[in-house]
Design a protein around this motif. Structure first.
Motif, PDB file in Angstrom:
ATOM      1  N   VAL A  86       5.719   6.893   0.420  1.00 13.14           N
ATOM      2  CA  VAL A  86       6.245   5.532   0.363  1.00 13.14           C
ATOM      3  C   VAL A  86       6.110   5.079  -1.076  1.00 13.14           C
ATOM      4  CG1 VAL A  86       6.043   3.182   1.245  1.00 13.14           C
ATOM      5  CG2 VAL A  86       5.454   5.104   2.726  1.00 13.14           C
ATOM      6  N   SER A  87       7.225   4.849  -1.734  1.00 15.34           N
ATOM      7  CA  SER A  87       7.181   4.531  -3.164  1.00 15.34           C
ATOM      8  C   SER A  87       7.088   3.027  -3.365  1.00 15.34           C
ATOM      9  CB  SER A  87       8.433   5.081  -3.848  1.00 15.34           C
ATOM     10  OG  SER A  87       9.501   4.188  -3.671  1.00 15.34           O
ATOM     11  N   ALA A 142       0.840  -1.199   0.000  1.00 14.79           N
ATOM     12  CA  ALA A 142       0.000   0.000   0.000  1.00 14.79           C
ATOM     13  C   ALA A 142       0.874   1.249   0.000  1.00 14.79           C
ATOM     14  CB  ALA A 142      -0.939  -0.015   1.212  1.00 14.79           C
ATOM     15  N   PRO A 143       1.507   1.538  -1.147  1.00 16.59           N
ATOM     16  CA  PRO A 143       2.327   2.748  -1.190  1.00 16.59           C
ATOM     17  C   PRO A 143       1.453   3.999  -1.161  1.00 16.59           C
ATOM     18  CG  PRO A 143       2.294   1.660  -3.349  1.00 16.59           C
ATOM     19  CD  PRO A 143       1.515   0.795  -2.414  1.00 16.59           C
TER      20      PRO A 143
END
Lengths: 71, 446
Positions: free
Chosen positions: B377-378, B350-351
Motif C-alpha cells: 500500500v503506497s 499506515a502504508p
C-alpha cells in the motif's frame, strides 16, 4: 545536534522553516502529505535551524531526517 | 451503438469493480496504471493494461492525454472514470468526447456546473431545492467575518472547487476565522487550483444523507433510495448504510423528491448522488451533487438488486432506463465498511507491505478489494484498500453478521481501521440508528 525526523512515509508538501530560523518545541516545521492527508511534523526541541534536509516534493520514509537544529 | 472495449481511468478496488461488470457483459477492458500499482489486481484483471507514468497522481492518473492516448492505442471506445481522480473533471470529459470516445458519465457542462459549489448552490435555490444558509463567493477575511456574523457562528468555510472532505474548516468565532482564512485559501489553491471560498452555517448534530439518482438521456430521472453516511472521520465517510435508519418516512419521500428535482434542474444523465445535510429536526439542505459513481454505491446495489455500472454503460450508449420508479423496490438492509490502511485510534495513514490478506465470503457478504496478499500500500493514494458490504433481512441482523465478517478479515503487515469499525458496531447510538456526523469524534474523546 537535534534532528527532526519524519514519522511516516509520504511526500513533503510544505517546508515551513529556513536555516537560521528560531523554532520552539511544538512548532510545525514541515507538512507531509500521505494518502491524501496533510500531516504536520512538529519540532520536539527549541533551537535554531541549521539545515533543512528535504525540499517540497521530496519523498520521505519513516525516520528520515527532515530538519537539523544547531546545538 | 454498443460499447466494445472500456478503458478504466482509475485504480484499486473501483477499477476492479468496473472490470467485473464489463467482463460479465462480454465487454473488453483496459487498465491504466502508475509504476506504483503494477502488482495490483486491477492491472492483471483487465484484458490489456498500459503504464501511464510514475507514482504521483499528477504524473499518471491525472495525465489526461496519456490516458486518452492509451485508449486510442488499445482501441478502447469508451472511458469509465470511476470516482475521484478525473471523474469530476469537465475538461477531461470533453477531451474524451472530442477524441471520439464515449464518456461514461454526465455531460461536461453538468460536471462543471456541479463542481463549482457556489454555482451549484444558486442552481439548486432556483430549482426549489433547499440549501444551507450561506454565502456566494467570499473575497477576503473582512467579508468572511461580516458574512459569518450575519449567518451566525459556527460556520463552515469551504473551497468552491473542493470535495472529498478536503478544504473545509469549522469556525466558532471571528478570531478563529481570522486566523485560518488564509491557510484555507492556500490549501484550496494547492489542492484544487482555485482559491475561491464560500461559507455555510455549520449545523451541529446533523446527519449526512444522500440520494442515489439514475437518469437516462431521454429525460427519465429516478431515485434508488438514500444512503446514510454519517459515520465519518475528517469529513470522510467510513460506514454507509441503506436505507437510512434515522430519517422519518415523510422526510424520506421529500428527500427523494428534492434529489430528483436537483437532477432534473441540470438535465442530469447517468448515475449521480445528491448529498444532503439533515438537521436534528429532520430539516434538510442540499450540500452537493457528485456527478459520478460513489464509493458506497454497493449498498444501493444490495438493496435494489441493480448493477449501477451496468446501468451507466447502457445510459452512455443512449439506451432508456429499463424500469419505472414504481418497479424499483428496496429489500432488506445493507451496510458498507471502508477498510482503510490507517491506525485504528488516530486514523493516521499506515502504508506498507501486506504480508497476509484474507477476507470473508458467504451469503450476504460482498468484499470489493483493491489489493491482494503481497501488495504494497503506497503513500501516494487514498488509504482505501477494500470495502466490505454486508446485507440481510433487517438492520439488526446485518449488524450481527457484520461483526463476524469484520473479525474474519486477516490483514497483516499494515494497520487497518477494522478495530475502529468493530467499536462502532458496539456503540449504542449506532446500534439504535440514532447517530450524527460527530459520532467517531465523540467516541474518541471518551
Amino acid at each position: 545536534m537535534a534532528k527532526i525526523q519524519s514519522s511516516m512515509t509520504g511526500t513533503v508538501w510544505k517546508v515551513l522553516v529556513r536555516p537560521g530560523d528560531q523554532v520552539e518545541a511544538g512548532q510545525e516545521v514541515v507538512i507531509l502529505e500521505s494518502m491524501k492527508m496533510e500531516i504536520p511534523i512538529q519540532s520536539d526541541y527549541t533551537g535554531v535551524v541549521k539545515d533543512v534536509k528535504v525540499e517540497e516534493g521530496s519523498f520521505v520514509s519513516d525516520g528520515d531526517v527532515l530538519v537539523e537544529l544547531a546545538d | 451503438m454498443a460499447i466494445q472495449k472500456v478503458l478504466v481511468a482509475n485504480r484499486g478496488e473501483i477499477a476492479s469493480r468496473i472490470i467485473r461488470t464489463c467482463q460479465a457483459r462480454g465487454i473488453k477492458t483496459v487498465s491504466v496504471y502508475s509504476e506504483a500499482d503494477q502488482e495490483l489486481p486491477f492491472v492483471e484483471q483487465a484484458d490489456e493494461s498500459v503504464c501511464i507514468g510514475p507514482p504521483p497522481v499528477a504524473k499518471s492518473y491525472l495525465q489526461m492525454d496519456a490516458i486518452i492516448g492509451a485508449a486510442q492505442e488499445t482501441g478502447a471506445d469508451a472511458i469509465h472514470p470511476g470516482y475521484g481522480l478525473l471523474s469530476e473533471n469537465a475538461e477531461f470529459a470533453q477531451k474524451v468526447i472530442d477524441a471520439g470516445l464515449t464518456w461514461i458519465g454526465p455531460a461536461p457542462a453538468v460536471i462543471a456546473l456541479m463542481g463549482d459549489k457556489v454555482m451549484a448552490r444558486k442552481t439548486m435555490q432556483k430549482a426549489g431545492v433547499p440549501t444551507v444558509p450561506g454565502t456566494d463567493q467570499i473575497q477576503n477575511v473582512e467579508e468572511a467575518i461580516h458574512a459569518a456574523e450575519q449567518i451566525g457562528f459556527p460556520v463552515m468555510i469551504k473551497a468552491s472547487a473542493g470535495g472529498g472532505g478536503i478544504g473545509m474548516h469549522v469556525c466558532h468565532t471571528a478570531e478563529e476565522l481570522n486566523k485560518i482564512f488564509s491557510s484555507v485559501q492556500t490549501r484550496a489553491r494547492s489542492y484544487f487550483g482555485d482559491d475561491t471560498l464560500f461559507m455555510e452555517k455549520w449545523i451541529g448534530k446533523s446527519r449526512h444523507v444522500e440520494v442515489q439518482i439514475i437518469a437516462d438521456s431521454q429525460g427519465h430521472v429516478l431515485h434508488l433510495f438514500e444512503r446514510e453516511c454519517s459515520v465519518q472521520r475528517r469529513n470522510q465517510k467510513v460506514i454507509e448504510e441503506s436505507l437510512s435508519p434515522s430519517i422519518r418516512p415523510e422526510t424520506r419521500k421529500r428527500l427523494h423528491d428534492a434529489a430528483m428535482r436537483a437532477a432534473q434542474a441540470v438535465q442530469y444523465t447517468g448515475a449521480g448522488t445528491v448529498e444532503f445535510l439533515v438537521g436534528p429536526d429532520d430539516v434538510f439542505y442540499f450540500l452537493e451533487m457528485n456527478t459520478r459513481l460513489q464509493v458506497e454505491h454497493p449498498v444501493t446495489e444490495c438493496i435494489t438488486g441493480l448493477d449501477l455500472v451496468s446501468l451507466q454503460l447502457d445510459i452512455a450508449c443512449g439506451q432508456p432506463l429499463p424500469f419505472k420508479q414504481e418497479e424499483i423496490q428496496s429489500k432488506g438492509h445493507a451496510i458498507e465498511f471502508r477498510i482503510y490502511a490507517e491506525d485504528p485510534i488516530r486514523f493516521m495513514p499506515a502504508p506498507g507491505k501486506i504480508t497476509r490478506f484474507r477476507f470473508p465470503d458467504g451469503k450476504g457478504i460482498r468484499v470489493d478489494a483493491g489489493v491482494k496478499e503481497g501488495n504494497t500500500v503506497s503513500p501516494f493514494y487514498d488509504p482505501l484498500i477494500a470495502k466490505c458490504i454486508v446485507s440481510g433481512c433487517n438492520r439488526q441482523e446485518v449488524i450481527e453478521k457484520s461483526k463476524d465478517a469484520l473479525q474474519a478479515f486477516e490483514v497483516e503487515g499494515i494497520q487497518t481501521n477494522i478495530p475502529a469499525l468493530l467499536r462502532v458496531l458496539e456503540e449504542p447510538q449506532f446500534v439504535k440508528g440514532h447517530y450524527h456526523t460527530q459520532l467517531l469524534d465523540e467516541m474518541r474523546q471518551r
